[in-house]
Design a protein around this motif. Structure first.
Motif, mmCIF file in Angstrom:
data_model
loop_
_atom_site.group_PDB
_atom_site.id
_atom_site.type_symbol
_atom_site.label_atom_id
_atom_site.label_comp_id
_atom_site.label_asym_id
_atom_site.label_seq_id
_atom_site.Cartn_x
_atom_site.Cartn_y
_atom_site.Cartn_z
ATOM 1 N N ASP A 246 -6.827 3.043 -10.288
ATOM 2 C CA ASP A 246 -8.130 3.579 -9.919
ATOM 3 C C ASP A 246 -8.968 3.878 -11.157
ATOM 4 O OD1 ASP A 246 -7.495 3.419 -7.249
ATOM 5 O OD2 ASP A 246 -6.924 5.531 -7.061
ATOM 6 N N ALA A 247 -8.314 4.317 -12.230
ATOM 7 C CA ALA A 247 -9.037 4.630 -13.466
ATOM 8 C C ALA A 247 -9.689 3.372 -14.049
ATOM 9 C CB ALA A 247 -8.088 5.256 -14.488
ATOM 10 N N GLU A 248 -8.961 2.259 -14.021
ATOM 11 C CA GLU A 248 -9.542 1.001 -14.499
ATOM 12 C C GLU A 248 -10.718 0.580 -13.626
ATOM 13 O OE1 GLU A 248 -6.492 -1.946 -14.764
ATOM 14 O OE2 GLU A 248 -5.411 -0.917 -16.373
ATOM 15 N N ALA A 249 -10.608 0.801 -12.322
ATOM 16 C CA ALA A 249 -11.703 0.457 -11.408
ATOM 17 C C ALA A 249 -12.940 1.290 -11.717
ATOM 18 C CB ALA A 249 -11.262 0.655 -9.966
ATOM 19 N N ARG A 250 -12.754 2.609 -11.933
ATOM 20 C CA ARG A 250 -13.890 3.479 -12.242
ATOM 21 C C ARG A 250 -14.537 3.086 -13.573
ATOM 22 N NH1 ARG A 250 -10.272 7.364 -10.104
ATOM 23 N NH2 ARG A 250 -9.610 7.964 -12.197
ATOM 24 N N GLU A 251 -13.712 2.735 -14.535
ATOM 25 C CA GLU A 251 -14.220 2.322 -15.843
ATOM 26 C C GLU A 251 -15.088 1.071 -15.711
ATOM 27 O OE1 GLU A 251 -12.226 1.516 -20.218
ATOM 28 O OE2 GLU A 251 -11.301 0.573 -18.472
ATOM 29 N N PHE A 252 -14.641 0.137 -14.887
ATOM 30 C CA PHE A 252 -15.406 -1.091 -14.723
ATOM 31 C C PHE A 252 -16.689 -0.830 -13.930
ATOM 32 C CE2 PHE A 252 -16.208 -5.483 -13.263
ATOM 33 C CZ PHE A 252 -16.181 -6.106 -14.509
ATOM 34 N N GLN A 253 -16.614 0.065 -12.941
ATOM 35 C CA GLN A 253 -17.819 0.434 -12.198
ATOM 36 C C GLN A 253 -18.880 0.990 -13.145
ATOM 37 O OE1 GLN A 253 -18.598 -0.184 -9.168
ATOM 38 N NE2 GLN A 253 -16.927 0.128 -7.711
ATOM 39 N N SER A 254 -18.478 1.833 -14.066
ATOM 40 C CA SER A 254 -19.422 2.410 -15.025
ATOM 41 C C SER A 254 -20.041 1.330 -15.902
ATOM 42 C CB SER A 254 -18.711 3.450 -15.898
ATOM 43 O OG SER A 254 -18.221 4.518 -15.115
ATOM 44 N N PHE A 255 -19.245 0.379 -16.318
ATOM 45 C CA PHE A 255 -19.740 -0.751 -17.113
ATOM 46 C C PHE A 255 -20.790 -1.535 -16.327
ATOM 47 C CE2 PHE A 255 -19.187 -5.360 -17.838
ATOM 48 C CZ PHE A 255 -19.582 -5.457 -19.165
ATOM 49 N N LEU A 256 -20.524 -1.769 -15.048
ATOM 50 C CA LEU A 256 -21.475 -2.512 -14.218
ATOM 51 C C LEU A 256 -22.751 -1.704 -13.992
ATOM 52 C CD1 LEU A 256 -19.027 -4.067 -11.593
ATOM 53 C CD2 LEU A 256 -19.987 -5.142 -13.641
ATOM 54 N N ASP A 257 -22.616 -0.382 -13.889
ATOM 55 C CA ASP A 257 -23.799 0.479 -13.769
ATOM 56 C C ASP A 257 -24.705 0.313 -14.991
ATOM 57 O OD1 ASP A 257 -22.890 1.473 -11.361
ATOM 58 O OD2 ASP A 257 -22.045 3.310 -12.223
ATOM 59 N N VAL A 258 -24.106 0.347 -16.166
ATOM 60 C CA VAL A 258 -24.871 0.226 -17.407
ATOM 61 C C VAL A 258 -25.622 -1.105 -17.454
ATOM 62 C CG1 VAL A 258 -24.651 -0.025 -19.921
ATOM 63 C CG2 VAL A 258 -23.405 1.794 -18.723
ATOM 64 N N HIS A 259 -24.992 -2.152 -16.912
ATOM 65 C CA HIS A 259 -25.600 -3.483 -16.965
ATOM 66 C C HIS A 259 -26.400 -3.810 -15.704
ATOM 67 C CE1 HIS A 259 -23.903 -4.951 -20.771
ATOM 68 N NE2 HIS A 259 -22.872 -4.172 -20.486
ATOM 69 N N ASP A 260 -26.681 -2.777 -14.901
ATOM 70 C CA ASP A 260 -27.540 -2.933 -13.710
ATOM 71 C C ASP A 260 -27.064 -4.031 -12.768
ATOM 72 O OD1 ASP A 260 -29.362 -0.894 -14.484
ATOM 73 O OD2 ASP A 260 -30.326 -2.302 -15.879
ATOM 74 N N VAL A 261 -25.746 -4.098 -12.571
ATOM 75 C CA VAL A 261 -25.188 -5.053 -11.613
ATOM 76 C C VAL A 261 -25.170 -4.386 -10.238
ATOM 77 C CG1 VAL A 261 -23.162 -6.414 -10.970
ATOM 78 C CG2 VAL A 261 -23.790 -6.171 -13.375
ATOM 79 N N SER A 262 -25.834 -4.981 -9.265
ATOM 80 C CA SER A 262 -25.955 -4.370 -7.942
ATOM 81 C C SER A 262 -24.614 -4.377 -7.211
ATOM 82 C CB SER A 262 -26.997 -5.122 -7.113
ATOM 83 O OG SER A 262 -26.616 -6.474 -6.947
ATOM 84 N N GLU A 263 -24.494 -3.514 -6.200
ATOM 85 C CA GLU A 263 -23.243 -3.380 -5.460
ATOM 86 C C GLU A 263 -22.802 -4.696 -4.832
ATOM 87 O OE1 GLU A 263 -21.017 -0.970 -5.089
ATOM 88 O OE2 GLU A 263 -22.101 0.341 -6.467
ATOM 89 N N GLU A 264 -23.740 -5.471 -4.304
ATOM 90 C CA GLU A 264 -23.362 -6.722 -3.644
ATOM 91 C C GLU A 264 -22.890 -7.787 -4.633
ATOM 92 O OE1 GLU A 264 -27.951 -6.800 -3.931
ATOM 93 O OE2 GLU A 264 -26.361 -5.322 -3.542
ATOM 94 N N ASN A 265 -23.055 -7.531 -5.919
ATOM 95 C CA ASN A 265 -22.599 -8.479 -6.934
ATOM 96 C C ASN A 265 -21.395 -7.949 -7.710
ATOM 97 O OD1 ASN A 265 -24.479 -10.526 -6.388
ATOM 98 N ND2 ASN A 265 -26.046 -9.486 -7.597
ATOM 99 N N ARG A 266 -20.634 -7.043 -7.063
ATOM 100 C CA ARG A 266 -19.418 -6.497 -7.662
ATOM 101 C C ARG A 266 -18.227 -6.790 -6.757
ATOM 102 N NH1 ARG A 266 -21.059 -0.411 -9.765
ATOM 103 N NH2 ARG A 266 -23.133 -0.957 -10.589
ATOM 104 N N VAL A 267 -17.150 -7.245 -7.337
ATOM 105 C CA VAL A 267 -15.893 -7.409 -6.618
ATOM 106 C C VAL A 267 -14.791 -6.811 -7.492
ATOM 107 C CG1 VAL A 267 -14.247 -8.996 -5.566
ATOM 108 C CG2 VAL A 267 -16.697 -9.549 -5.557
ATOM 109 N N ILE A 268 -14.218 -5.707 -7.051
ATOM 110 C CA ILE A 268 -13.140 -5.057 -7.811
ATOM 111 C C ILE A 268 -11.952 -4.920 -6.879
ATOM 112 C CG2 ILE A 268 -12.436 -3.033 -9.126
ATOM 113 C CD1 ILE A 268 -15.385 -2.515 -9.722
ATOM 114 N N ARG A 269 -10.846 -5.517 -7.230
ATOM 115 C CA ARG A 269 -9.670 -5.458 -6.375
ATOM 116 C C ARG A 269 -8.425 -5.227 -7.226
ATOM 117 N NH1 ARG A 269 -6.269 -9.707 -6.603
ATOM 118 N NH2 ARG A 269 -7.010 -11.742 -7.276
ATOM 119 N N ARG A 270 -7.364 -4.788 -6.560
ATOM 120 C CA ARG A 270 -6.091 -4.576 -7.242
ATOM 121 C C ARG A 270 -5.366 -5.907 -7.443
ATOM 122 N NH1 ARG A 270 -3.835 0.497 -7.563
ATOM 123 N NH2 ARG A 270 -5.476 2.073 -7.484
ATOM 124 N N ILE A 271 -4.548 -5.941 -8.465
ATOM 125 C CA ILE A 271 -3.673 -7.094 -8.683
ATOM 126 C C ILE A 271 -2.652 -7.140 -7.556
ATOM 127 C CG2 ILE A 271 -1.893 -8.059 -10.201
ATOM 128 C CD1 ILE A 271 -3.443 -6.770 -12.554
#
Length: 348
Positions: A246-271
């Motif tokens: 979950d920590a890696e997911a949150r870290e990547f979400q923050s990165f996408l926020d900084v780069h203005d990537v919209s929710e519909e253009n994000r795919v984050i899943r577990r291995i």
């Protein structure tokens, strides 16, 4: 249920000569008391006859039987303690999404690839003519999205024609590592219809360290360059990350926020613990809402296990209507026997 890999387990329980009628149940309960939800437990026995009882017990206790293998004349069952973690996703009608594995060879050897793709993997190409037929028949079956994946689809010289055929049938997303857009492949990219083709490019972390550890040195920078190039050509780009925590997911979400990537253009899943992965979420068919997936070998339940025998639905692709009916019928039948809802393991 079978598996081509030996699934690692947190607990190895040798049943000896015990059965459910002669003392195995207390041993199972003791094993679970010493573990945590999500742990994998292996039960080993020389008596294959305990299998049906073990499967029934797993259903009753809401544990999930993941795999079975015969090793040196003894059977080893692996079950997961508790239900799979639920990934964020939407309930979709079975058959609204169609996945095509165009090939299995790849320019990378990612250490958690769910279908064991690599530069050494056989191509096992679906082929342009079969894709064209699939696309034509898909238009009559309510398919609203097509996902093209591999391997690396841009290894194929005719990927432009393949994507054009798919896009004519439904909006199409191609999953790629984004590293091959140069020369004739760049020209192929430029020839595609921007209003019908989108790209999903893998980027596993905000900085190169973790991404490169899984995918190879220098791959993060090349993927990021690919993302920028595809965007510059006017295509929609979704960024996809495979994470372990979950920590890696949150870290990547923050990165996408900084780069203005919209929710519909994000795919984050577990291995997923499939293919070449040695850790991750162990997924059984009952955990997965089916998404019809076609490879050169046949029709599969879901893209996350598109070469595993437990997810094979049929060796026959055509007629496509029959393949869809087989998946829907199997889902309806299995749903009747499940004591919980299937979970979506979100791949796109």
């Amino acid at each position: 249920m079978g598996s081509s890999m030996r699934i690692p387990a947190n607990v190895e329980l040798d049943a000896g000569t015990k059965t459910f009628a002669s003392g195995l149940l207390p041993d199972l309960i003791a094993a679970l008391r010493g573990g945590r939800k999500g742990d994998l437990v292996a039960v080993i026995s020389g008596d294959p006859g305990i299998g049906p009882d073990l499967e029934a017990w797993c259903r009753f206790t809401r544990n999930t039987l993941i795999g079975r293998a015969v090793e040196e004349g003894r059977t080893r069952w692996v079950f997961r303690y508790g239900e799979a973690a639920e990934d964020v996703g939407e309930n979709r009608p079975v058959g609204s999404r169609l996945w095509l594995y165009t090939n299995f060879d790849c320019n990378l050897s990612c250490d958690y690839c769910c279908v064991r793709s690599s530069p050494k993997a056989r191509r096992r190409a679906l082929g342009l003519e079969r894709v064209r037929r699939i696309a034509i028949e898909a238009t009559q079956l309510g398919v609203s999205e097509i996902f093209v994946t591999g391997g690396e689809p841009f290894m194929l010289p005719d990927i432009g024609e393949i994507l054009a055929a798919c896009a004519a049938a439904a909006p199409t997303t191609v999953l790629t590592n984004g590293m091959l857009f140069a020369g004739s492949r760049l020209e192929t990219l430029r020839s595609l219809p921007r209003e019908r083709v989108a790209f999903q490019i893998s980027l596993d972390s905000p900085t190169p360290e973790r991404h490169d550890r899984h995918r190879g040195k220098g791959t993060w920078a090349r993927a990021w360059n690919g993302i920028q190039r595809v965007r510059a050509e006017g295509f929609r780009v979704r960024l996809a990350a495979a994470v372990s925590t979950d920590a890696e997911a949150r870290e990547f979400q923050s990165f996408l926020d900084v780069h203005d990537v919209s929710e519909e253009n994000r795919v984050i899943r577990r291995i997923a613990l499939r293919g070449t992965a040695t850790e991750g979420i162990a997924l059984a068919r009952a955990d997965l809402v089916p998404e019809v997936t076609i490879t050169a070998e046949g029709v599969f339940w879901h893209p996350v296990g598109a070469e595993d025998s437990d997810l094979l639905v049929s060796r026959d692709i055509f007629p496509l209507a029959q393949s869809f009916a087989d998946v829907r019928r199997a889902f309806d039948r299995e749903s009747e026997h499940q004591r919980r809802l299937a979970r979506i393991f979100n791949c796109a």
